[in-house]
Every structure is written in C-alpha cells, then in structure tokens.
Write a protein that holds these residues in place. Structure first.
Motif, mmCIF file in Angstrom:
data_model
loop_
_atom_site.group_PDB
_atom_site.id
_atom_site.type_symbol
_atom_site.label_atom_id
_atom_site.label_comp_id
_atom_site.label_asym_id
_atom_site.label_seq_id
_atom_site.Cartn_x
_atom_site.Cartn_y
_atom_site.Cartn_z
ATOM 1 N N LEU A 94 41.450 29.049 28.232
ATOM 2 C CA LEU A 94 41.232 27.666 28.669
ATOM 3 C C LEU A 94 41.228 27.589 30.191
ATOM 4 O O LEU A 94 40.369 26.922 30.791
ATOM 5 N N ILE A 95 42.176 28.273 30.826
ATOM 6 C CA ILE A 95 42.262 28.275 32.285
ATOM 7 C C ILE A 95 41.040 28.965 32.892
ATOM 8 O O ILE A 95 40.463 28.488 33.876
ATOM 9 N N ALA A 96 40.634 30.089 32.300
ATOM 10 C CA ALA A 96 39.486 30.829 32.824
ATOM 11 C C ALA A 96 38.219 29.976 32.816
ATOM 12 O O ALA A 96 37.362 30.112 33.699
ATOM 13 N N GLY A 97 38.101 29.076 31.835
ATOM 14 C CA GLY A 97 36.936 28.215 31.771
ATOM 15 C C GLY A 97 36.892 27.167 32.865
ATOM 16 O O GLY A 97 35.843 26.558 33.109
ATOM 17 N N GLU A 98 38.018 26.927 33.535
ATOM 18 C CA GLU A 98 38.087 25.898 34.581
ATOM 19 C C GLU A 98 38.196 26.486 35.986
ATOM 20 O O GLU A 98 38.292 25.747 36.952
ATOM 21 N N THR A 99 38.215 27.809 36.112
ATOM 22 C CA THR A 99 38.342 28.438 37.430
ATOM 23 C C THR A 99 37.182 29.405 37.652
ATOM 24 O O THR A 99 36.617 29.953 36.706
ATOM 25 N N SER A 100 36.839 29.614 38.910
ATOM 26 C CA SER A 100 35.736 30.523 39.230
ATOM 27 C C SER A 100 36.181 31.976 39.257
ATOM 28 O O SER A 100 35.349 32.882 39.192
ATOM 29 N N LEU A 101 37.501 32.203 39.367
ATOM 30 C CA LEU A 101 38.047 33.547 39.355
ATOM 31 C C LEU A 101 38.928 33.710 38.120
ATOM 32 O O LEU A 101 39.628 32.772 37.731
ATOM 33 N N PRO A 102 38.921 34.874 37.492
ATOM 34 C CA PRO A 102 39.759 35.050 36.294
ATOM 35 C C PRO A 102 41.237 34.966 36.646
ATOM 36 O O PRO A 102 41.668 35.486 37.680
ATOM 37 N N PRO A 103 42.039 34.290 35.818
ATOM 38 C CA PRO A 103 43.477 34.209 36.089
ATOM 39 C C PRO A 103 44.119 35.595 36.001
ATOM 40 O O PRO A 103 43.696 36.446 35.213
ATOM 41 N N LEU A 104 45.161 35.798 36.812
ATOM 42 C CA LEU A 104 45.841 37.087 36.887
ATOM 43 C C LEU A 104 47.293 36.936 36.454
ATOM 44 O O LEU A 104 47.871 35.857 36.559
#
Length: 295
Positions: free
Chosen positions: A242-252
């Motif tokens: 869900l977070i990855a769909g809202e950010t331009s960089l993949p969450p770490l």
C-alpha cells in the motif's frame, strides 16, 4: 594522526515485541566495533502483562559481565505527546530540565506520570533555539532504569526517538522514518540530528492505521523524493505494498546508515529494528560521553 580514546558502552532497547542489548566500542578516528549483541523475544508486551521479572532478570544478567560500564537505555513509547517550545540560547542541561518541568505543568494533567525527551527542532516556521518536548508514559522506563541502576551508571534513559533522530547526522539526505504499531502511527523527518517534522497518531484498528499512513504520505512531499524507512508490528507485506503505491521510491526497512563505520557486524544479526534502535542508542550515548569528557 590523532585517535579517540577507546570507549565502550552497553545499550538496551525494549521494543514492542522484542528487546535487544548491544555493547559498542569506539574504534580509530570515527569508527565503532560491535562487541556483543543479544535479542530476546519479549518486549513491552511482557512489561504490560506483568511478566516482566523474567525479562528484566535476563537483561540484568547479560549486563553482568560489564558491571562497571555505563549503560544507555531506550524504550518504544506507546504514546507520545509532542510540544514545540523555545528555550533560552544559553540554557544549561539542568536549566533545560527545569523548563521542561514547567512546560509539563501547563501541558499535562498529571505531569508526574510522564517522562520527557528534549529534541532539537527546526522547520520553515521555526527560528532560534527551538525544542520539541516529547512526553511519554514514565512508568515502564522507570521500572527498567531501576533494574539497571544498581550496577551501572545510566548515561541516557528515554524513548528510542532521540537515538533514531541522532542517526540522521550520518545521512546526506533527510531521514524519514514511519513507525506503524498496533496502536499508533508515527512519522519522523530529521536532518543532521534535528527534527523537522514529527506526527503521532493513536489508532484503534488497521483501517485507522492505513488512513493516517496515507494522510502523512500525501501531506509530506518529501516522502516522494526521499527513501522512506518503515518499521513496526503493522509493517506487513500488505501495508508495504500500500505504501509503495503512494511513493516514488520503494519503502525500506529501518537500518543503520551505510556511512557509519561499524566493524565486526558479520558476527551478529543487526537487521532487527530493535537492534538498530539499540545501536543508535549506543552511538548517541557515546557521543554524549565524549562531549562530557571534552568539557
């Protein structure tokens, strides 16, 4: 070439589901050596359920090999009440604590039930010697501190927030950390050891956690340009997608900055967020210890 005097410290972090204990030593001009690292599968849940004697006994036993060594302790706070304020530029540490007590008297109904971390704070709207006071329930921290203080001088006790903010001293870009726990959502943006943004929300269920997570991502454009570190009990695969769909960089995942030179890490598993918090607590405490030694 001038080298630092080698110093070591024990640091302990109690997280929501896990606890970690590390021993860190300075090495050379700017490096560190991880001398020991242990994790226990008990955390704040054990303290809250009354099954704390076993956890505290184990932690105290692990520290027994270094009884005379200084110890730093941090704990994940189940509640944070942030209060921006401004202290006099020349305020000493003791004076800052007194100002904090005064602010607590105005801000809280039962100030004696809270501890307080004092963080440096700056954003586009603030100027001068600004501070962000982070009030948190004091009892868990007091209980653990009493457990250790018989054998160790306590160099730091408080939440894991200040140690994590300290890590931003070692990053070239702002550090953005999103902590997703069962009862809270916390976003912290920091740069060079100074908090630029901190938002804490209590949540009752997953739907509220998703709502506040999405709101923070949308209201803070930096989450589109800087890698977001995500940790916590709710940071499961579905939430990460869900977070990855809202950010331009993949969450770490939460991690130690690559620029930090820590030798000997291959001997221990340091990928756990709790271990990262314990190492950051040790790093911050060693820096404070060095400042005291030089002053």
């Amino acid at each position: 070439m001038v080298q630092r005097v080698s110093k070591s410290i024990i640091a302990c972090t109690i997280d929501y589901k896990e606890s970690a204990l590390v021993r860190l030593k300075t090495s050379g001009i700017s490096g560190y050596t991880l001398c020991d690292c242990k994790t226990l599968s008990h955390g704040l849940d054990s303290l809250a359920s009354g099954n704390d004697k076993r956890l505290l006994s184990k932690l105290k036993g692990y520290c027994g090999a270094w009884k005379e060594e200084m110890l730093a302790f941090s704990i994940s706070a189940e509640s944070l009440l942030p209060l921006p304020t401004c202290f006099p530029v020349d305020a000493s540490a003791d004076e800052s604590q007194e100002y904090c007590r005064i602010e607590a008297g105005y801000f809280l109904n039962n100030p004696e039930e809270y501890g307080c971390d004092i963080a440096s704070y700056a954003n586009d709207q603030t100027r001068g010697n600004n501070r962000l006071l982070l009030f948190y329930p004091a009892e868990p921290c007091r209980k653990v501190t009493a457990n250790f203080s018989d054998n160790h001088q306590m160099l730091f006790t408080g939440t894991a927030q200040l140690p994590l903010v300290y890590l931003s001293k070692f990053t070239e870009v702002p550090q953005v950390i999103l902590e997703l726990e069962n009862n809270s959502v916390l976003l912290t943006i920091s740069r060079n050891g100074v908090i630029e943004k901190l938002s804490f929300h209590h949540v009752k269920n997953r739907e509220e956690a998703e709502y506040f997570t999405m709101r923070e991502l949308m209201e803070n454009p930096i989450c589109q340009t800087t890698a977001l570190q995500v940790t916590g009990t709710r940071a499961d695969r579905a939430m990460m997608l869900l977070i990855a769909g809202e950010t331009s960089l993949p969450p770490l995942p939460l991690s130690i900055p690559p620029s930090l030179s820590i030798s000997n890490p291959q001997r221990f598993s340091t990928s756990s967020p709790t271990v990262v918090k314990a190492i950051s607590t040790a790093l911050m405490a060693l820096a404070e210890q060095e400042e005291l030694f030089q002053s």
